[in-house]
Design an enzyme around this catalytic site. Sequence first.
Site, PDB file in Angstrom:
ATOM      1  N   SER A 116      38.627 -25.888  66.873  1.00  0.00           N
ATOM      2  CA  SER A 116      37.691 -26.796  66.037  1.00  0.00           C
ATOM      3  C   SER A 116      37.078 -26.100  64.826  1.00  0.00           C
ATOM      4  O   SER A 116      37.584 -26.962  63.650  1.00  0.00           O
ATOM      5  CB  SER A 116      36.590 -27.495  66.846  1.00  0.00           C
ATOM      6  OG  SER A 116      35.857 -28.555  66.191  1.00  0.00           O
ATOM      7  N   GLN A 117      36.547 -25.169  64.685  1.00  0.00           N
ATOM      8  CA  GLN A 117      35.778 -24.574  63.634  1.00  0.00           C
ATOM      9  C   GLN A 117      36.881 -23.789  62.917  1.00  0.00           C
ATOM     10  O   GLN A 117      37.257 -23.654  61.683  1.00  0.00           O
ATOM     11  CB  GLN A 117      34.699 -23.603  63.823  1.00  0.00           C
ATOM     12  CG  GLN A 117      33.530 -24.227  64.512  1.00  0.00           C
ATOM     13  CD  GLN A 117      32.695 -24.947  63.158  1.00  0.00           C
ATOM     14  OE1 GLN A 117      32.958 -24.818  62.111  1.00  0.00           O
ATOM     15  NE2 GLN A 117      31.821 -25.948  63.597  1.00  0.00           N
TER      16      GLN A 117
ATOM     17  N   HIS B  57      28.044 -18.213  64.610  1.00  0.00           N
ATOM     18  CA  HIS B  57      26.656 -18.299  65.467  1.00  0.00           C
ATOM     19  C   HIS B  57      26.313 -17.034  65.880  1.00  0.00           C
ATOM     20  O   HIS B  57      27.202 -15.977  66.193  1.00  0.00           O
ATOM     21  CB  HIS B  57      27.416 -18.956  66.816  1.00  0.00           C
ATOM     22  CG  HIS B  57      26.185 -19.294  67.769  1.00  0.00           C
ATOM     23  ND1 HIS B  57      24.916 -19.721  67.406  1.00  0.00           N
ATOM     24  CD2 HIS B  57      26.188 -19.477  69.202  1.00  0.00           C
ATOM     25  CE1 HIS B  57      23.928 -19.798  68.701  1.00  0.00           C
ATOM     26  NE2 HIS B  57      24.808 -19.361  69.624  1.00  0.00           N
TER      27      HIS B  57
END
Length: 334
Positions: free
Chosen positions: A27-28, A108
Amino acid sequence: MAIMYYEKDCDLGALKGKTVAVIGYGSQGHAHALNAKESGLKIIVGLYEGSKSWKKAEAAGLTVKTAADAAAEADFIMILINDEKQARLYNESIKPNLKAGKTLAFAHGFNIHFGQIVPPTDVNVVMIAPKGPGHTVREQYKAGAGVPCLIAVHHDATGDAKRLGLAYAAAIGGARAGVLETTFKEETETDLFGEQAVLCGGVSALMKCGYEVLTEAGYQPESAYFEVMHEMKLIIDLVNRGGLSFMRYSISDTAEYGDYISGSKIITDDTKNAMRKILKNIQDGSFAKDWISENQVNRPHFNRMRAIEASHPIEEVGAELRSMMPWLEKPSEK
């Protein structure tokens, strides 16, 4: 006081002439790689041999190599695979290929903050964290907009780590919306708390509970689904656009009155205290320890909970109703 950066504060040229490796194409990963490439950067996607994403990335016009080869060639390495897989990938494919002056980047802070990855002191360690799912990062970029990002510098070996991080934030479109300066600690702990207590854990439990209360009282499951799950997006879209005040302006006065008199009956002092306990477990490392241990034994509890949640009646009813709405975008794999 919060420090925000925008496109005028970012020098995309800081990464021109350098090679950027995006490790992962989920996704990222797909959003970062494509956005940065279209912003003029030299991008390599790093994957494991046999990855099902290899052909997808190549079909999108990207150069694909193994994670080790991509890390060896790159000046700037963005790791975008799942948190629980990063430490092993780092030790096997990235660490042996790090050289002084390279930049190691994350979206993150989990593995840096909880000590699962400990980079050498002669490389930069930065974080550029979009505050939205990868597919949204891509869609907003293509629309000429952007998803806000967080930026943090854990270690500045070259003296220009922040400049490089801001350039990357601009390349993926984040600087169009704003880049908030933070720390790895703050991003990690607030992100985990938001997911668990509000955005995912809290909202999921609230919707399921509302559905159960209505159906147990004899109301149609379909009616319950529309009321407590389908409308959630419509309300959140209003909040996202203009805050709680705009949402309350947009709904009926009856709904607004119900908001004022009932919200505090649902979110009580007990709820707030439970949130404080969740935050403490995040801050003291208990959650990280549990999640790391869960993955070390092949996720038995996680897999069991996933199966149970997938069979909840609200999911079954919702799937049937959504199948009658052809305009909804179909879910895709991570």
